[in-house]
Design a protein around this motif. Sequence first.
Motif, short mmCIF file in Angstrom:
data_model
loop_
_atom_site.label_atom_id
_atom_site.label_comp_id
_atom_site.label_asym_id
_atom_site.label_seq_id
_atom_site.Cartn_x
_atom_site.Cartn_y
_atom_site.Cartn_z
N GLY A 108 -33.81 1.60 -3.30
CA GLY A 108 -34.56 0.60 -2.54
C GLY A 108 -33.67 -0.12 -1.55
O GLY A 108 -32.57 0.33 -1.20
N ASP A 109 -34.12 -1.27 -1.09
CA ASP A 109 -33.39 -2.04 -0.07
C ASP A 109 -32.58 -3.17 -0.68
O ASP A 109 -32.98 -3.78 -1.68
CB ASP A 109 -34.37 -2.64 0.94
N ALA A 110 -31.46 -3.45 -0.05
CA ALA A 110 -30.68 -4.63 -0.41
C ALA A 110 -31.48 -5.89 -0.05
O ALA A 110 -32.11 -5.94 1.01
CB ALA A 110 -29.35 -4.64 0.33
N PRO A 111 -31.47 -6.91 -0.91
CA PRO A 111 -32.17 -8.16 -0.58
C PRO A 111 -31.33 -9.00 0.38
O PRO A 111 -30.34 -9.61 -0.02
CB PRO A 111 -32.30 -8.84 -1.95
N LEU A 112 -31.73 -9.02 1.64
CA LEU A 112 -30.92 -9.68 2.67
C LEU A 112 -31.73 -10.76 3.38
O LEU A 112 -32.90 -10.57 3.71
CB LEU A 112 -30.46 -8.66 3.72
N THR A 113 -31.10 -11.89 3.64
CA THR A 113 -31.71 -12.89 4.48
C THR A 113 -31.61 -12.45 5.95
O THR A 113 -30.65 -11.80 6.35
CB THR A 113 -31.04 -14.26 4.32
N PHE A 114 -32.61 -12.80 6.73
CA PHE A 114 -32.56 -12.49 8.17
C PHE A 114 -32.27 -13.74 8.98
O PHE A 114 -32.38 -13.74 10.20
CB PHE A 114 -33.88 -11.86 8.64
N LEU A 115 -31.84 -14.83 8.31
CA LEU A 115 -31.62 -16.10 8.98
C LEU A 115 -30.14 -16.43 9.17
O LEU A 115 -29.81 -17.34 9.92
CB LEU A 115 -32.30 -17.23 8.20
N ASP A 116 -29.26 -15.70 8.50
CA ASP A 116 -27.83 -16.01 8.58
C ASP A 116 -27.04 -14.72 8.41
O ASP A 116 -26.99 -14.15 7.32
CB ASP A 116 -27.47 -17.03 7.49
N ASN A 117 -26.41 -14.27 9.48
CA ASN A 117 -25.64 -13.02 9.44
C ASN A 117 -24.57 -13.04 8.36
O ASN A 117 -24.37 -12.07 7.64
CB ASN A 117 -24.95 -12.78 10.79
N THR A 118 -23.84 -14.14 8.29
CA THR A 118 -22.72 -14.22 7.36
C THR A 118 -23.19 -14.04 5.93
O THR A 118 -22.60 -13.28 5.16
CB THR A 118 -22.00 -15.57 7.52
N VAL A 119 -24.26 -14.73 5.56
CA VAL A 119 -24.80 -14.62 4.21
C VAL A 119 -25.34 -13.21 3.97
O VAL A 119 -25.12 -12.61 2.92
CB VAL A 119 -25.89 -15.67 3.97
N ALA A 120 -26.07 -12.68 4.96
CA ALA A 120 -26.67 -11.35 4.80
C ALA A 120 -25.61 -10.28 4.57
O ALA A 120 -25.78 -9.40 3.71
CB ALA A 120 -27.50 -11.00 6.03
N LEU A 121 -24.52 -10.34 5.28
CA LEU A 121 -23.47 -9.34 5.12
C LEU A 121 -22.76 -9.49 3.77
O LEU A 121 -22.35 -8.50 3.17
CB LEU A 121 -22.46 -9.43 6.27
N LYS A 122 -22.66 -10.73 3.28
CA LYS A 122 -22.12 -10.93 1.93
C LYS A 122 -23.08 -10.35 0.89
O LYS A 122 -22.66 -9.74 -0.10
CB LYS A 122 -21.89 -12.42 1.68
N GLN A 123 -24.38 -10.52 1.11
CA GLN A 123 -25.37 -9.95 0.21
C GLN A 123 -25.29 -8.42 0.20
O GLN A 123 -25.39 -7.78 -0.86
CB GLN A 123 -26.78 -10.40 0.61
N LEU A 124 -25.10 -7.83 1.38
CA LEU A 124 -25.02 -6.38 1.46
C LEU A 124 -23.73 -5.88 0.82
O LEU A 124 -23.73 -4.84 0.14
CB LEU A 124 -25.09 -5.93 2.93
N THR A 125 -22.64 -6.60 1.01
CA THR A 125 -21.38 -6.24 0.36
C THR A 125 -21.54 -6.26 -1.15
O THR A 125 -21.09 -5.33 -1.85
CB THR A 125 -20.25 -7.20 0.78
#
Length: 354
Positions: A108-125
Amino acid sequence: MASRPHLAALANTMTSQSWMFFGGPSGLMSYANLPYVQCLASDDQDVDRYDIAIVGAPFDTGVTARPGARFGPNGIRAGSRRIAPESAWSMYTGRNSFLEWAKIVDCGDAPLTFLDNTVALKQLTKTHKVISSREANNTEYPAPRIITLGGDHTTTLPALRSTYDHFGAVSVIHFDSHIDTWDPEVLGGGISHYAGVNHGTFLHIAHEEGLVLNSSIHAGIRAPLANKKYDLKHDKACGFNIITARELDRIGTQGVIDKLKERTAGTKVYISVDIDVLDPAYAPATGTAEVGGWTTRELLTILDGLTGIEVVGGDVVEVSPIYDNRGETTQLAAAEVVHSLIYLMVETPVKGKL
Protein backbone atom coordinates in the motif's frame (compact mmCIF):
# COMPACT_ATOMS: atom_id res chain seq x y z
CA MET A 1 -30.41 -16.21 -11.72
CA ALA A 2 -27.93 -18.33 -9.73
CA SER A 3 -28.51 -18.65 -5.99
CA ARG A 4 -25.86 -17.55 -3.55
CA PRO A 5 -24.64 -21.12 -2.87
CA HIS A 6 -24.19 -21.60 -6.60
CA LEU A 7 -22.17 -18.38 -6.82
CA ALA A 8 -20.02 -19.47 -3.91
CA ALA A 9 -19.40 -22.81 -5.57
CA LEU A 10 -18.48 -21.05 -8.80
CA ALA A 11 -15.98 -18.84 -6.95
CA ASN A 12 -14.39 -21.87 -5.34
CA THR A 13 -13.88 -23.60 -8.68
CA MET A 14 -12.29 -20.60 -10.39
CA THR A 15 -8.64 -21.37 -11.09
CA SER A 16 -5.85 -18.85 -11.45
CA GLN A 17 -6.02 -19.34 -15.20
CA SER A 18 -9.72 -18.37 -15.26
CA TRP A 19 -8.86 -14.89 -13.94
CA MET A 20 -8.74 -13.41 -17.43
CA PHE A 21 -12.12 -14.81 -18.43
CA PHE A 22 -14.17 -13.33 -15.59
CA GLY A 23 -13.74 -9.63 -16.17
CA GLY A 24 -10.31 -9.12 -14.69
CA PRO A 25 -9.24 -8.27 -11.12
CA SER A 26 -11.51 -7.81 -8.14
CA GLY A 27 -11.12 -6.71 -4.54
CA LEU A 28 -8.55 -4.15 -3.39
CA MET A 29 -6.46 -2.68 -6.20
CA SER A 30 -2.85 -3.71 -5.71
CA TYR A 31 0.05 -3.68 -8.11
CA ALA A 32 -0.42 -6.59 -10.57
CA ASN A 33 -3.13 -8.05 -8.32
CA LEU A 34 -0.47 -9.06 -5.80
CA PRO A 35 -1.40 -9.89 -2.20
CA TYR A 36 -1.82 -6.83 0.00
CA VAL A 37 0.15 -6.93 3.25
CA GLN A 38 -0.10 -4.43 6.10
CA CYS A 39 3.67 -4.01 6.27
CA LEU A 40 3.40 -1.07 8.68
CA ALA A 41 1.50 -2.99 11.34
CA SER A 42 2.66 -2.64 14.92
CA ASP A 43 5.26 -4.98 16.35
CA ASP A 44 2.70 -7.00 18.29
CA GLN A 45 0.84 -7.97 15.10
CA ASP A 46 1.73 -10.84 12.81
CA VAL A 47 2.80 -9.67 9.36
CA ASP A 48 3.19 -11.97 6.39
CA ARG A 49 6.80 -12.20 5.29
CA TYR A 50 7.93 -11.02 1.88
CA ASP A 51 11.08 -10.72 -0.24
CA ILE A 52 10.13 -7.82 -2.51
CA ALA A 53 7.73 -5.11 -1.38
CA ILE A 54 5.87 -2.61 -3.52
CA VAL A 55 5.17 0.63 -1.64
CA GLY A 56 3.50 3.83 -2.82
CA ALA A 57 4.87 7.30 -2.07
CA PRO A 58 2.03 9.79 -2.65
CA PHE A 59 4.22 12.91 -2.50
CA ASP A 60 4.48 15.75 -5.02
CA THR A 61 5.29 18.91 -3.09
CA GLY A 62 8.92 18.78 -4.18
CA VAL A 63 8.13 19.49 -7.83
CA THR A 64 9.31 22.53 -9.75
CA ALA A 65 6.73 22.15 -12.52
CA ARG A 66 3.32 20.45 -12.76
CA PRO A 67 2.00 18.81 -9.56
CA GLY A 68 -0.11 15.65 -9.48
CA ALA A 69 2.38 12.83 -8.86
CA ARG A 70 0.88 12.20 -5.41
CA PHE A 71 -1.70 10.22 -7.38
CA GLY A 72 1.01 8.29 -9.23
CA PRO A 73 1.06 5.17 -7.03
CA ASN A 74 -2.55 4.29 -7.70
CA GLY A 75 -2.17 5.36 -11.32
CA ILE A 76 0.61 2.79 -11.73
CA ARG A 77 -1.50 0.19 -9.95
CA ALA A 78 -4.35 0.96 -12.33
CA GLY A 79 -1.98 0.46 -15.25
CA SER A 80 -1.09 -2.98 -13.88
CA ARG A 81 -4.65 -4.29 -13.62
CA ARG A 82 -4.12 -6.46 -16.70
CA ILE A 83 -1.28 -8.35 -14.99
CA ALA A 84 -2.05 -11.47 -12.96
CA PRO A 85 0.85 -13.19 -11.16
CA GLU A 86 -0.28 -16.63 -12.32
CA SER A 87 -0.50 -15.53 -15.95
CA ALA A 88 2.56 -13.32 -16.34
CA TRP A 89 4.85 -15.52 -18.41
CA SER A 90 7.28 -13.46 -20.49
CA MET A 91 7.17 -13.82 -24.25
CA TYR A 92 10.88 -12.91 -24.33
CA THR A 93 12.37 -14.96 -21.49
CA GLY A 94 9.79 -17.67 -20.90
CA ARG A 95 9.94 -16.86 -17.19
CA ASN A 96 7.36 -15.67 -14.68
CA SER A 97 9.05 -13.58 -12.00
CA PHE A 98 6.03 -13.76 -9.73
CA LEU A 99 6.24 -17.56 -9.46
CA GLU A 100 9.93 -18.01 -8.71
CA TRP A 101 11.74 -17.90 -5.35
CA ALA A 102 10.63 -14.45 -4.16
CA LYS A 103 7.40 -13.64 -2.38
CA ILE A 104 6.24 -10.30 -3.77
CA VAL A 105 3.58 -8.16 -2.07
CA ASP A 106 2.02 -4.71 -2.21
CA CYS A 107 2.32 -2.82 1.07
CA GLY A 108 0.00 0.00 0.00
CA ASP A 109 0.96 3.66 0.35
CA ALA A 110 3.09 5.36 2.96
CA PRO A 111 0.97 7.65 5.19
CA LEU A 112 2.30 11.08 4.25
CA THR A 113 1.16 14.59 5.03
CA PHE A 114 0.85 16.89 2.02
CA LEU A 115 1.21 20.04 4.14
CA ASP A 116 4.87 19.86 5.17
CA ASN A 117 7.66 18.47 2.99
CA THR A 118 10.04 17.96 5.87
CA VAL A 119 7.56 15.91 7.89
CA ALA A 120 6.40 13.95 4.83
CA LEU A 121 9.93 12.91 3.91
CA LYS A 122 10.57 11.82 7.50
CA GLN A 123 7.37 9.76 7.32
CA LEU A 124 8.52 8.16 4.07
CA THR A 125 11.97 7.44 5.51
CA LYS A 126 10.32 5.74 8.49
CA THR A 127 8.08 3.73 6.15
CA HIS A 128 11.07 2.45 4.19
CA LYS A 129 12.98 1.58 7.34
CA VAL A 130 10.07 -0.40 8.81
CA ILE A 131 9.34 -2.30 5.58
CA SER A 132 12.99 -3.08 4.82
CA SER A 133 13.76 -4.15 8.40
CA ARG A 134 11.28 -7.02 8.53
CA GLU A 135 12.74 -10.49 8.10
CA ALA A 136 12.32 -11.71 4.54
CA ASN A 137 10.33 -14.80 3.57
CA ASN A 138 13.41 -16.44 2.03
CA THR A 139 15.85 -16.84 4.91
CA GLU A 140 18.81 -17.11 2.53
CA TYR A 141 18.30 -13.43 1.61
CA PRO A 142 17.19 -11.87 4.91
CA ALA A 143 16.80 -8.22 3.86
CA PRO A 144 13.69 -7.49 1.75
CA ARG A 145 14.04 -5.19 -1.23
CA ILE A 146 11.63 -2.37 -2.07
CA ILE A 147 10.25 -0.93 -5.29
CA THR A 148 8.69 2.49 -4.75
CA LEU A 149 5.81 3.87 -6.80
CA GLY A 150 6.12 7.65 -6.93
CA GLY A 151 5.39 10.36 -6.26
CA ASP A 152 7.82 13.01 -7.42
CA HIS A 153 11.52 12.20 -7.62
CA THR A 154 12.30 13.59 -4.17
CA THR A 155 10.94 10.27 -2.88
CA THR A 156 14.10 8.50 -4.06
CA LEU A 157 16.11 10.14 -1.27
CA PRO A 158 14.39 8.29 1.62
CA ALA A 159 14.62 5.08 -0.42
CA LEU A 160 18.38 5.48 -0.82
CA ARG A 161 18.76 6.14 2.92
CA SER A 162 16.94 2.90 3.69
CA THR A 163 18.90 0.97 1.06
CA TYR A 164 22.16 2.18 2.58
CA ASP A 165 21.22 0.69 5.95
CA HIS A 166 21.02 -2.82 4.48
CA PHE A 167 23.33 -2.81 1.47
CA GLY A 168 25.70 0.12 1.90
CA ALA A 169 26.42 2.80 -0.69
CA VAL A 170 25.16 1.97 -4.17
CA SER A 171 25.66 2.85 -7.78
CA VAL A 172 22.57 4.63 -9.06
CA ILE A 173 21.34 3.98 -12.59
CA HIS A 174 19.17 7.02 -13.11
CA PHE A 175 16.79 7.02 -16.10
CA ASP A 176 15.61 10.59 -16.57
CA SER A 177 15.57 13.55 -18.90
CA HIS A 178 17.09 15.74 -16.14
CA ILE A 179 20.32 15.26 -14.19
CA ASP A 180 18.76 15.90 -10.73
CA THR A 181 22.13 16.66 -9.13
CA TRP A 182 21.53 20.40 -8.98
CA ASP A 183 23.00 22.25 -6.04
CA PRO A 184 20.19 23.34 -3.67
CA GLU A 185 21.68 26.83 -3.78
CA VAL A 186 20.81 26.82 -7.51
CA LEU A 187 17.56 24.85 -7.64
CA GLY A 188 15.93 26.12 -4.50
CA GLY A 189 17.52 29.51 -4.63
CA GLY A 190 19.13 29.24 -1.24
CA ILE A 191 15.85 30.48 0.22
CA SER A 192 15.71 27.78 2.88
CA HIS A 193 16.77 24.22 3.57
CA TYR A 194 13.12 23.29 3.07
CA ALA A 195 13.10 24.70 -0.48
CA GLY A 196 16.44 23.12 -1.35
CA VAL A 197 15.18 19.55 -0.93
CA ASN A 198 13.29 18.83 -4.12
CA HIS A 199 13.02 16.56 -7.13
CA GLY A 200 15.98 18.19 -8.85
CA THR A 201 18.44 18.17 -5.94
CA PHE A 202 17.92 14.79 -4.26
CA LEU A 203 20.95 13.17 -5.94
CA HIS A 204 23.17 16.05 -4.78
CA ILE A 205 21.93 15.44 -1.24
CA ALA A 206 22.37 11.66 -1.57
CA HIS A 207 25.98 12.26 -2.65
CA GLU A 208 26.58 14.59 0.31
CA GLU A 209 25.23 11.91 2.67
CA GLY A 210 27.52 9.24 1.19
CA LEU A 211 24.64 7.12 -0.10
CA VAL A 212 25.84 6.82 -3.71
CA LEU A 213 29.07 5.61 -5.24
CA ASN A 214 31.18 7.41 -7.83
CA SER A 215 30.17 4.71 -10.33
CA SER A 216 26.67 6.09 -10.89
CA ILE A 217 25.20 7.02 -14.27
CA HIS A 218 22.32 8.89 -15.88
CA ALA A 219 20.56 7.56 -18.98
CA GLY A 220 18.25 9.43 -21.34
CA ILE A 221 19.35 12.95 -20.38
CA ARG A 222 18.24 15.74 -22.71
CA ALA A 223 16.84 18.65 -20.67
CA PRO A 224 18.57 22.06 -20.77
CA LEU A 225 21.14 22.96 -18.12
CA ALA A 226 20.96 26.00 -15.90
CA ASN A 227 24.71 26.63 -16.22
CA LYS A 228 26.53 24.98 -19.13
CA LYS A 229 29.82 24.46 -17.23
CA TYR A 230 28.98 24.31 -13.55
CA ASP A 231 26.07 21.84 -13.80
CA LEU A 232 28.11 19.21 -15.65
CA LYS A 233 31.18 19.72 -13.46
CA HIS A 234 29.05 19.42 -10.34
CA ASP A 235 27.26 16.37 -11.71
CA LYS A 236 30.57 14.60 -12.23
CA ALA A 237 31.62 15.51 -8.69
CA CYS A 238 28.43 13.81 -7.46
CA GLY A 239 29.66 10.57 -9.05
CA PHE A 240 27.73 10.46 -12.31
CA ASN A 241 28.45 9.87 -15.97
CA ILE A 242 25.87 10.71 -18.62
CA ILE A 243 24.27 8.86 -21.52
CA THR A 244 22.20 11.38 -23.46
CA ALA A 245 18.90 10.49 -25.08
CA ARG A 246 20.28 10.88 -28.61
CA GLU A 247 23.27 8.69 -27.88
CA LEU A 248 20.91 5.76 -28.30
CA ASP A 249 20.59 6.69 -31.98
CA ARG A 250 24.32 6.09 -32.42
CA ILE A 251 25.03 3.09 -30.19
CA GLY A 252 21.62 1.41 -30.00
CA THR A 253 19.97 -0.22 -27.01
CA GLN A 254 22.75 -2.80 -26.63
CA GLY A 255 25.33 -0.03 -26.52
CA VAL A 256 23.40 1.67 -23.73
CA ILE A 257 23.13 -1.63 -21.84
CA ASP A 258 26.86 -2.23 -22.17
CA LYS A 259 27.69 1.25 -20.85
CA LEU A 260 25.38 0.88 -17.86
CA LYS A 261 26.82 -2.52 -16.95
CA GLU A 262 30.41 -1.40 -17.41
CA ARG A 263 29.92 1.70 -15.27
CA THR A 264 28.31 -0.17 -12.36
CA ALA A 265 30.28 -3.43 -12.55
CA GLY A 266 31.08 -5.00 -9.19
CA THR A 267 28.72 -2.79 -7.20
CA LYS A 268 25.22 -3.03 -5.82
CA VAL A 269 22.78 -0.95 -7.84
CA TYR A 270 19.69 1.16 -7.24
CA ILE A 271 17.60 1.81 -10.38
CA SER A 272 15.49 4.96 -10.43
CA VAL A 273 13.19 5.53 -13.40
CA ASP A 274 11.65 8.94 -13.91
CA ILE A 275 8.89 8.26 -16.42
CA ASP A 276 9.89 11.45 -18.27
CA VAL A 277 12.84 9.51 -19.68
CA LEU A 278 10.21 8.49 -22.21
CA ASP A 279 9.13 10.92 -24.90
CA PRO A 280 5.85 12.71 -24.09
CA ALA A 281 4.34 10.85 -27.02
CA TYR A 282 4.67 7.69 -24.91
CA ALA A 283 4.36 9.19 -21.42
CA PRO A 284 2.50 12.51 -21.39
CA ALA A 285 1.45 12.19 -17.75
CA THR A 286 4.46 13.63 -15.99
CA GLY A 287 5.40 16.82 -14.23
CA THR A 288 8.30 18.08 -16.35
CA ALA A 289 7.95 16.65 -19.84
CA GLU A 290 10.86 16.99 -22.28
CA VAL A 291 10.53 16.17 -25.98
CA GLY A 292 13.01 13.93 -27.78
CA GLY A 293 12.91 11.00 -25.37
CA TRP A 294 13.00 7.24 -25.74
CA THR A 295 10.16 4.94 -26.70
CA THR A 296 8.61 2.57 -24.19
CA ARG A 297 9.99 -0.42 -26.09
CA GLU A 298 13.52 0.99 -26.04
CA LEU A 299 13.40 1.58 -22.28
CA LEU A 300 12.03 -1.91 -21.58
CA THR A 301 14.68 -3.48 -23.81
CA ILE A 302 17.42 -1.65 -21.92
CA LEU A 303 16.02 -2.59 -18.51
CA ASP A 304 15.62 -6.25 -19.44
CA GLY A 305 19.19 -6.21 -20.74
CA LEU A 306 20.54 -5.38 -17.28
CA THR A 307 20.27 -8.97 -16.08
CA GLY A 308 23.06 -10.04 -13.77
CA ILE A 309 23.48 -6.77 -11.90
CA GLU A 310 22.66 -6.74 -8.19
CA VAL A 311 19.60 -4.51 -7.95
CA VAL A 312 18.96 -3.72 -4.28
CA GLY A 313 16.18 -1.19 -4.75
CA GLY A 314 14.28 0.72 -7.37
CA ASP A 315 11.49 3.11 -8.16
CA VAL A 316 9.26 4.51 -10.89
CA VAL A 317 8.42 8.13 -10.25
CA GLU A 318 6.88 11.34 -11.61
CA VAL A 319 3.71 9.66 -12.91
CA SER A 320 0.91 12.26 -12.78
CA PRO A 321 -2.28 10.53 -13.96
CA ILE A 322 -4.26 13.74 -14.41
CA TYR A 323 -2.20 14.49 -17.54
CA ASP A 324 -2.61 11.05 -19.09
CA ASN A 325 -4.75 10.32 -22.12
CA ARG A 326 -7.83 8.12 -22.23
CA GLY A 327 -5.75 5.10 -23.10
CA GLU A 328 -3.73 5.53 -19.87
CA THR A 329 -0.52 5.36 -21.91
CA THR A 330 1.77 6.57 -19.13
CA GLN A 331 0.25 4.38 -16.44
CA LEU A 332 0.55 1.28 -18.62
CA ALA A 333 4.20 2.10 -19.39
CA ALA A 334 5.04 2.74 -15.73
CA ALA A 335 3.39 -0.52 -14.66
CA GLU A 336 5.48 -2.48 -17.13
CA VAL A 337 8.67 -0.73 -16.00
CA VAL A 338 7.90 -1.92 -12.46
CA HIS A 339 7.46 -5.43 -13.89
CA SER A 340 10.96 -5.17 -15.41
CA LEU A 341 12.44 -4.08 -12.07
CA ILE A 342 10.82 -7.09 -10.40
CA TYR A 343 12.36 -9.34 -13.05
CA LEU A 344 15.83 -7.96 -12.38
CA MET A 345 15.47 -8.41 -8.61
CA VAL A 346 14.21 -11.97 -8.93
CA GLU A 347 16.81 -12.89 -11.56
CA THR A 348 19.67 -11.91 -9.25
CA PRO A 349 19.05 -12.38 -5.51
CA VAL A 350 21.15 -10.19 -3.21
CA LYS A 351 22.16 -10.80 0.39
CA GLY A 352 21.86 -7.84 2.70
CA LYS A 353 21.92 -7.29 6.43
CA LEU A 354 18.85 -6.68 8.57
